[in-house]
Design a protein around this motif. Structure first.
Motif, PDB file in Angstrom:
ATOM      1  N   VAL A  80      55.338  20.572 126.655  1.00 37.48           N
ATOM      2  CA  VAL A  80      54.556  21.915 126.589  1.00 37.48           C
ATOM      3  C   VAL A  80      53.886  22.244 125.130  1.00 37.48           C
ATOM      4  CG1 VAL A  80      54.281  24.262 126.488  1.00 37.48           C
ATOM      5  CG2 VAL A  80      55.371  23.265 128.703  1.00 37.48           C
ATOM      6  N   CYS A  81      54.241  21.861 124.553  1.00 40.91           N
ATOM      7  CA  CYS A  81      54.000  22.273 122.590  1.00 40.91           C
ATOM      8  C   CYS A  81      54.040  20.677 122.490  1.00 40.91           C
ATOM      9  CB  CYS A  81      55.969  22.326 122.106  1.00 40.91           C
ATOM     10  SG  CYS A  81      55.564  22.131 120.656  1.00 40.91           S
ATOM     11  N   LEU A  99      45.449  21.101 122.224  1.00 40.48           N
ATOM     12  CA  LEU A  99      44.791  21.718 123.257  1.00 40.48           C
ATOM     13  C   LEU A  99      44.095  22.702 122.269  1.00 40.48           C
ATOM     14  CD1 LEU A  99      45.891  22.731 126.690  1.00 40.48           C
ATOM     15  CD2 LEU A  99      43.700  21.319 126.128  1.00 40.48           C
ATOM     16  N   LEU A 100      45.169  22.634 120.955  1.00 40.12           N
ATOM     17  CA  LEU A 100      45.033  24.188 120.123  1.00 40.12           C
ATOM     18  C   LEU A 100      43.462  23.266 118.551  1.00 40.12           C
ATOM     19  CD1 LEU A 100      45.228  26.951 118.954  1.00 40.12           C
ATOM     20  CD2 LEU A 100      47.270  25.858 117.726  1.00 40.12           C
ATOM     21  N   TYR A 101      43.940  21.751 118.722  1.00 41.53           N
ATOM     22  CA  TYR A 101      43.832  21.144 117.916  1.00 41.53           C
ATOM     23  C   TYR A 101      41.979  20.747 118.579  1.00 41.53           C
ATOM     24  CZ  TYR A 101      41.626  17.381 115.382  1.00 41.53           C
ATOM     25  OH  TYR A 101      41.388  16.465 114.638  1.00 41.53           O
ATOM     26  N   GLY A 125      40.312  24.550 118.905  1.00 45.93           N
ATOM     27  CA  GLY A 125      40.165  25.306 117.109  1.00 45.93           C
ATOM     28  C   GLY A 125      39.480  24.026 116.438  1.00 45.93           C
ATOM     29  N   LYS A 126      38.841  22.795 116.293  1.00 45.10           N
ATOM     30  CA  LYS A 126      38.211  21.911 115.634  1.00 45.10           C
ATOM     31  C   LYS A 126      36.425  21.891 116.061  1.00 45.10           C
ATOM     32  CE  LYS A 126      37.077  17.489 114.201  1.00 45.10           C
ATOM     33  NZ  LYS A 126      37.719  15.816 114.797  1.00 45.10           N
ATOM     34  N   LYS A 127      36.694  22.459 117.354  1.00 44.55           N
ATOM     35  CA  LYS A 127      35.229  22.329 118.088  1.00 44.55           C
ATOM     36  C   LYS A 127      35.001  23.971 117.344  1.00 44.55           C
ATOM     37  CE  LYS A 127      33.071  22.568 122.594  1.00 44.55           C
ATOM     38  NZ  LYS A 127      33.671  22.255 124.058  1.00 44.55           N
ATOM     39  N   ARG A 128      35.522  24.616 117.790  1.00 48.41           N
ATOM     40  CA  ARG A 128      35.091  26.589 117.299  1.00 48.41           C
ATOM     41  C   ARG A 128      34.637  26.477 115.378  1.00 48.41           C
ATOM     42  NH1 ARG A 128      33.036  30.566 116.875  1.00 48.41           N
ATOM     43  NH2 ARG A 128      33.913  32.336 116.478  1.00 48.41           N
ATOM     44  N   PHE A 129      35.514  25.683 114.844  1.00 54.52           N
ATOM     45  CA  PHE A 129      35.308  26.102 113.312  1.00 54.52           C
ATOM     46  C   PHE A 129      33.985  25.292 112.914  1.00 54.52           C
ATOM     47  CE2 PHE A 129      35.518  23.301 109.423  1.00 54.52           C
ATOM     48  CZ  PHE A 129      36.315  25.245 108.941  1.00 54.52           C
ATOM     49  N   CYS A 130      34.003  24.174 114.044  1.00 54.24           N
ATOM     50  CA  CYS A 130      32.372  23.437 113.678  1.00 54.24           C
ATOM     51  C   CYS A 130      31.270  24.389 114.282  1.00 54.24           C
ATOM     52  CB  CYS A 130      32.295  21.854 114.384  1.00 54.24           C
ATOM     53  SG  CYS A 130      33.442  20.735 113.093  1.00 54.24           S
TER      54      CYS A 130
END
Length: 174
Positions: free
Chosen positions: A151-152, A158-160, A163-168
Motif C-alpha cells: 500500500v505504501c 501514485l503521489l509521484y 504530483g509531478k504531473k500537477r507540478f509540470c
C-alpha cells in the motif's frame, strides 16, 4: 526557495520542469538513503544481544524506514513546491508527526493506515507484552506486514505520478 520572484523562469530556461522535479527528488532520496543506512547500521552495532536469524529483522527495519521516509519526503516536497507560503507545509508536517505518534498509542483507531506518518507504526514488526504484576516487558518480533508495504509503495507511485504531473502543469501555466 525557487518560488521567490521569477526564479522558476530562470531555472526552466536551462532545464525542463520534469527534470527539475526529478533532480530535487533524487537529491533528497540520496540523503534519505544515507541517513537510513547509517541508522540501521547504528542499530545493529548497538544491539548487544545479537542472535542468528535477526538479520532479516534489521533488513525489515531498513525497508520500513526507507519507504516511509520516501513517502513523507515526496509528500512534503510536493506541498512545498505547490504552496508559495511555506508555513502551511510546515504546520502539516508538525501536525502529521503528532498524529503519527498518537496513532501508536491508539490502536483501536485506524489512523495509522490513513496518514503517511502512521506507516512507521503500520509497518512495525515488533511488539511487546507488559505484565503489570511483575513489571516486566517482553519484546518480540512479529510477522512483517507486507500488505501495508505494498500500500505504501502504491501510494508513493501514485503521489509521484500525479504530483509531478500537477507540478509540470502549474509551471506551464506560469
Amino acid at each position: 526557495m525557487e518560488q521567490v520572484g521569477s526564479t522558476y523562469t530562470w531555472i526552466f530556461t536551462m532545464q525542463s520542469p520534469g527534470s527539475f522535479f526529478k533532480s530535487k527528488l533524487l537529491a533528497g532520496l540520496l540523503y534519505l538513503l544515507v541517513f537510513d543506512l547509517l541508522q540501521t547500521v547504528l542499530l545493529v552495532v548497538l544491539d548487544q544481544r545479537f542472535q542468528s536469524g535477526w538479520q532479516k529483522y534489521y533488513f525489515q527495519f531498513f525497508v520500513t524506514v526507507i519507504f516511509t521516509h520516501v513517502f513523507l519526503f515526496l509528500f512534503q516536497l510536493l506541498m512545498s513546491l505547490h504552496y508559495e507560503n511555506q508555513l502551511f507545509p510546515l504546520f502539516v508536517s508538525i501536525g502529521g508527526t503528532f498524529a503519527g505518534v498518537f496513532s501508536w498509542f491508539l490502536p483501536q483507531i485506524p489512523l495509522r493506515y490513513v496518514i503517511p506518518w502512521g506507516y512507521f507504526v503500520a509497518l512495525c514488526n515488533s511488539g511487546y507484552n507488559y505484565d503489570e504484576t511483575t513489571r516486566y516487558t517482553e519484546y518480540f518480533w512479529d510477522s512483517y506486514p507486507l500488505i501495508w508495504l505494498f500500500v505504501c509503495v502504491i501510494c508513493i507511485c501514485l503521489l509521484y505520478y500525479f504530483g509531478k504531473k500537477r507540478f509540470c502543469q502549474k509551471i506551464a501555466a506560469m
